[in-house]
Design a protein around this motif. Structure first.
Motif, PDB file in Angstrom:
ATOM      1  N   MET A   1      53.167  83.173  25.038  1.00 42.81           N
ATOM      2  CA  MET A   1      51.759  82.757  25.045  1.00 42.81           C
ATOM      3  C   MET A   1      51.121  83.127  26.379  1.00 42.81           C
ATOM      4  O   MET A   1      51.710  82.894  27.436  1.00 42.81           O
ATOM      5  N   LYS A   2      49.942  83.677  26.296  1.00 42.90           N
ATOM      6  CA  LYS A   2      49.235  84.092  27.498  1.00 42.90           C
ATOM      7  C   LYS A   2      48.802  82.860  28.290  1.00 42.90           C
ATOM      8  O   LYS A   2      48.244  81.910  27.756  1.00 42.90           O
ATOM      9  N   GLU A   3      49.110  82.875  29.582  1.00 42.91           N
ATOM     10  CA  GLU A   3      48.764  81.737  30.417  1.00 42.91           C
ATOM     11  C   GLU A   3      47.247  81.658  30.580  1.00 42.91           C
ATOM     12  O   GLU A   3      46.570  82.666  30.788  1.00 42.91           O
ATOM     13  N   LYS A   4      46.725  80.456  30.486  1.00 40.31           N
ATOM     14  CA  LYS A   4      45.292  80.259  30.617  1.00 40.31           C
ATOM     15  C   LYS A   4      44.862  80.353  32.068  1.00 40.31           C
ATOM     16  O   LYS A   4      45.513  79.822  32.965  1.00 40.31           O
ATOM     17  N   ARG A   5      43.755  81.027  32.284  1.00 45.20           N
ATOM     18  CA  ARG A   5      43.188  81.135  33.622  1.00 45.20           C
ATOM     19  C   ARG A   5      42.417  79.853  33.942  1.00 45.20           C
ATOM     20  O   ARG A   5      42.053  79.080  33.043  1.00 45.20           O
ATOM     21  N   PRO A   6      42.141  79.618  35.223  1.00 49.00           N
ATOM     22  CA  PRO A   6      41.352  78.433  35.589  1.00 49.00           C
ATOM     23  C   PRO A   6      40.013  78.375  34.848  1.00 49.00           C
ATOM     24  O   PRO A   6      39.584  77.303  34.423  1.00 49.00           O
ATOM     25  N   ILE A   7      39.360  79.537  34.669  1.00 49.31           N
ATOM     26  CA  ILE A   7      38.064  79.535  33.983  1.00 49.31           C
ATOM     27  C   ILE A   7      38.224  79.160  32.511  1.00 49.31           C
ATOM     28  O   ILE A   7      37.362  78.507  31.931  1.00 49.31           O
ATOM     29  N   ASP A   8      39.372  79.555  31.900  1.00 50.68           N
ATOM     30  CA  ASP A   8      39.625  79.182  30.499  1.00 50.68           C
ATOM     31  C   ASP A   8      39.785  77.670  30.375  1.00 50.68           C
ATOM     32  O   ASP A   8      39.245  77.049  29.461  1.00 50.68           O
ATOM     33  N   ARG A   9      40.557  77.100  31.320  1.00 50.53           N
ATOM     34  CA  ARG A   9      40.786  75.652  31.282  1.00 50.53           C
ATOM     35  C   ARG A   9      39.460  74.902  31.483  1.00 50.53           C
ATOM     36  O   ARG A   9      39.210  73.888  30.840  1.00 50.53           O
ATOM     37  N   LYS A  10      38.626  75.432  32.374  1.00 49.74           N
ATOM     38  CA  LYS A  10      37.343  74.786  32.622  1.00 49.74           C
ATOM     39  C   LYS A  10      36.442  74.848  31.387  1.00 49.74           C
ATOM     40  O   LYS A  10      35.867  73.841  30.978  1.00 49.74           O
ATOM     41  N   ARG A  11      36.338  76.030  30.803  1.00 49.54           N
ATOM     42  CA  ARG A  11      35.443  76.205  29.652  1.00 49.54           C
ATOM     43  C   ARG A  11      35.917  75.395  28.433  1.00 49.54           C
ATOM     44  O   ARG A  11      35.108  74.978  27.613  1.00 49.54           O
ATOM     45  N   GLU A  12      37.224  75.210  28.312  1.00 50.14           N
ATOM     46  CA  GLU A  12      37.777  74.551  27.129  1.00 50.14           C
ATOM     47  C   GLU A  12      38.010  73.062  27.330  1.00 50.14           C
ATOM     48  O   GLU A  12      38.505  72.377  26.440  1.00 50.14           O
ATOM     49  N   SER A  13      37.644  72.560  28.496  1.00 52.26           N
ATOM     50  CA  SER A  13      37.814  71.140  28.766  1.00 52.26           C
ATOM     51  C   SER A  13      36.706  70.337  28.093  1.00 52.26           C
ATOM     52  O   SER A  13      35.634  70.860  27.784  1.00 52.26           O
ATOM     53  N   GLY A  14      36.974  69.063  27.852  1.00 47.58           N
ATOM     54  CA  GLY A  14      35.964  68.192  27.263  1.00 47.58           C
ATOM     55  C   GLY A  14      34.951  67.780  28.314  1.00 47.58           C
ATOM     56  O   GLY A  14      35.023  68.168  29.483  1.00 47.58           O
ATOM     57  N   GLY A  15      34.017  66.974  27.908  1.00 48.13           N
ATOM     58  CA  GLY A  15      33.018  66.507  28.859  1.00 48.13           C
ATOM     59  C   GLY A  15      31.823  65.905  28.146  1.00 48.13           C
ATOM     60  O   GLY A  15      31.773  65.827  26.920  1.00 48.13           O
ATOM     61  N   MET A  16      30.885  65.448  28.947  1.00 46.77           N
ATOM     62  CA  MET A  16      29.658  64.860  28.425  1.00 46.77           C
ATOM     63  C   MET A  16      28.470  65.596  29.024  1.00 46.77           C
ATOM     64  O   MET A  16      28.592  66.251  30.059  1.00 46.77           O
ATOM     65  N   ALA A  17      27.336  65.479  28.363  1.00 48.62           N
ATOM     66  CA  ALA A  17      26.130  66.132  28.863  1.00 48.62           C
ATOM     67  C   ALA A  17      24.927  65.226  28.634  1.00 48.62           C
ATOM     68  O   ALA A  17      24.777  64.654  27.555  1.00 48.62           O
ATOM     69  N   ASP A  18      24.120  65.074  29.666  1.00 47.97           N
ATOM     70  CA  ASP A  18      22.848  64.373  29.541  1.00 47.97           C
ATOM     71  C   ASP A  18      21.770  65.410  29.243  1.00 47.97           C
ATOM     72  O   ASP A  18      21.623  66.389  29.980  1.00 47.97           O
ATOM     73  N   ILE A  19      21.044  65.206  28.162  1.00 44.80           N
ATOM     74  CA  ILE A  19      19.997  66.146  27.773  1.00 44.80           C
ATOM     75  C   ILE A  19      18.650  65.577  28.197  1.00 44.80           C
ATOM     76  O   ILE A  19      18.234  64.526  27.718  1.00 44.80           O
ATOM     77  N   GLY A  20      17.991  66.282  29.095  1.00 45.93           N
ATOM     78  CA  GLY A  20      16.669  65.860  29.529  1.00 45.93           C
ATOM     79  C   GLY A  20      16.704  64.616  30.396  1.00 45.93           C
ATOM     80  O   GLY A  20      17.654  64.364  31.135  1.00 45.93           O
ATOM     81  N   THR A  21      15.651  63.800  30.283  1.00 39.11           N
ATOM     82  CA  THR A  21      15.505  62.599  31.104  1.00 39.11           C
ATOM     83  C   THR A  21      15.281  61.382  30.217  1.00 39.11           C
ATOM     84  O   THR A  21      15.042  61.495  29.016  1.00 39.11           O
ATOM     85  N   LYS A  22      15.318  60.203  30.816  1.00 41.03           N
ATOM     86  CA  LYS A  22      15.066  58.973  30.071  1.00 41.03           C
ATOM     87  C   LYS A  22      13.651  58.962  29.500  1.00 41.03           C
ATOM     88  O   LYS A  22      13.402  58.385  28.437  1.00 41.03           O
ATOM     89  N   GLU A  23      12.729  59.596  30.241  1.00 40.07           N
ATOM     90  CA  GLU A  23      11.334  59.638  29.773  1.00 40.07           C
ATOM     91  C   GLU A  23      11.182  60.408  28.462  1.00 40.07           C
ATOM     92  O   GLU A  23      10.198  60.240  27.740  1.00 40.07           O
ATOM     93  N   ASP A  24      12.155  61.278  28.141  1.00 40.05           N
ATOM     94  CA  ASP A  24      12.099  62.048  26.886  1.00 40.05           C
ATOM     95  C   ASP A  24      12.405  61.191  25.669  1.00 40.05           C
ATOM     96  O   ASP A  24      12.189  61.620  24.540  1.00 40.05           O
ATOM     97  N   GLY A  25      12.950  59.986  25.889  1.00 38.42           N
ATOM     98  CA  GLY A  25      13.315  59.126  24.774  1.00 38.42           C
ATOM     99  C   GLY A  25      14.685  59.474  24.210  1.00 38.42           C
ATOM    100  O   GLY A  25      15.457  60.240  24.797  1.00 38.42           O
ATOM    101  N   ALA A  26      14.967  58.941  23.043  1.00 37.84           N
ATOM    102  CA  ALA A  26      16.282  59.111  22.417  1.00 37.84           C
ATOM    103  C   ALA A  26      16.396  60.454  21.707  1.00 37.84           C
ATOM    104  O   ALA A  26      15.397  61.064  21.323  1.00 37.84           O
TER     105      ALA A  26
END
Length: 335
Positions: free
Chosen positions: A1-26
């Motif tokens: 199996m090809k070893e994953k590069r640091p950029i691969d691990r970063k791109r394939e990692s989980g995470g959360m994202a805040d979209i916009g601001t609180k003023e935009d509403g839900a």
């Protein structure tokens, strides 16, 4: 199996994202249009973009895993967004049309359409605010012992030229959407509603509801086009008047007048005329979308039609139309 590069691990990692601001509403809805992911919030619309969409070869590890881009600072609570974009998203369902109809392209163009409408609305509001400020300043000085002067916008004609140029962009974008549904009928982005009306009348007859709707729009659309042409090319037949002093000492508010290529607009208040543009365009865009879907969808085995949704059944108070199926009591509205 090809070893994953640091950029691969970063791109394939989980995470959360805040979209916009609180003023935009839900966040109200996530909409997939082709390869695009659109995030609809109460007061804004964003596009959510993954790093691999920008850098598919994974060459830049510093690139954030996801990016969000504001499309328009109006969302599900906006009448404009709901009646145009959300109506299109409700009706332009890929499974209901022939494969030759480029539904993702049509939906992307409705996003362009609401952006054009928002730009026009901003230009109109800017003018209205200026006229109001100038009028208020004049009223505050009128009875004071200062030299007499009348108020002035200063560049009313230039402002009108810009406004009607923006209005022309709306018709062009709407025609782009229309040509997706009628690609082989001689229509282009530069076609106008009279030509479209003749086409639809030839296809469906003069008593067809699509024909009758288009005929009801022709006077307005032609006046706007002729205002744009006359102002843009500095032709005779259009006049934009700044504040004027009448013989009886009354100060007349800015006004507009047109007599060009068969279009006549009696001299009238410029601000009152500008106020009708956005409501009229929203109505025209909404019903054009409804008729395009209604005349081009492929009916399945079950009885289907596009119907107006009863107010008490609407998910969004401004989205008035959806596909209806004869299921259960009163039928089913596919929202």
């Amino acid at each position: 199996m090809k070893e994953k590069r640091p950029i691969d691990r970063k791109r394939e990692s989980g995470g959360m994202a805040d979209i916009g601001t609180k003023e935009d509403g839900a966040i109200m809805q996530m909409i997939k249009i082709g390869e695009r992911l659109i995030i609809l919030k109460e007061k804004s619309i964003y596009e959510f973009i993954m790093a691999d969409d920008i850098d598919p070869e994974r060459t830049n590890i510093k690139l954030p895993n996801n990016i969000h881009k504001l499309i328009i600072d109006q969302g599900s609570e906006s009448e404009m967004v709901s009646k145009v974009f959300l109506t299109a998203n409700t009706l332009f369902n890929k499974g209901k049309f022939d494969e030759s109809v480029e539904i993702p392209k049509a939906l992307n163009l409705t996003l362009d359409l609401i952006q054009e409408l928002a730009i026009l609305e901003s230009e109109i509001n800017s003018y209205l605010k200026k006229e109001e400020e100038v009028s208020a300043e004049y009223e505050s000085k009128r009875d004071k012992p200062v030299s007499y002067s009348i108020p002035s916008i200063g560049n009313a004609k230039n402002r009108c030229t810009t406004i009607f140029q923006k209005a022309d962009h709306i018709e062009q974008t709407l025609m782009k959407i229309i040509t997706i549904f009628y690609p082989n009928d001689g229509l282009t982005q530069q076609s106008h509603f009279p030509k479209l009306c003749d086409l639809i009348k030839g296809k469906y007859g003069e008593k067809d509801s699509f024909t009758e709707f288009l005929e009801s729009t022709l006077e307005f659309m032609t006046v706007i086009r002729n205002l744009r042409n006359a102002l843009d090319h500095q032709l005779k037949g259009v006049e934009v008047y700044d504040f004027e002093l009448a013989a009886n000492s009354d100060v007349l508010a800015p006004s507009i007048e047109l007599d060009f290529k068969g279009s006549k607009l009696e001299r009238q208040s410029l601000s009152e005329f500008l106020k009708i543009l956005i409501p009229n365009y929203i109505h025209i865009c909404e019903l054009t979308i409804v008729h395009l879907a209604g005349r081009n969808f492929i009916s399945g085995l079950m009885q289907q039609a596009i119907r107006e949704i009863p107010e008490e059944k609407r998910r969004n108070k401004y989205v008035r139309y959806s596909f209806w199926s004869a299921m259960g009591v009163g039928g089913y509205f596919d929202q």
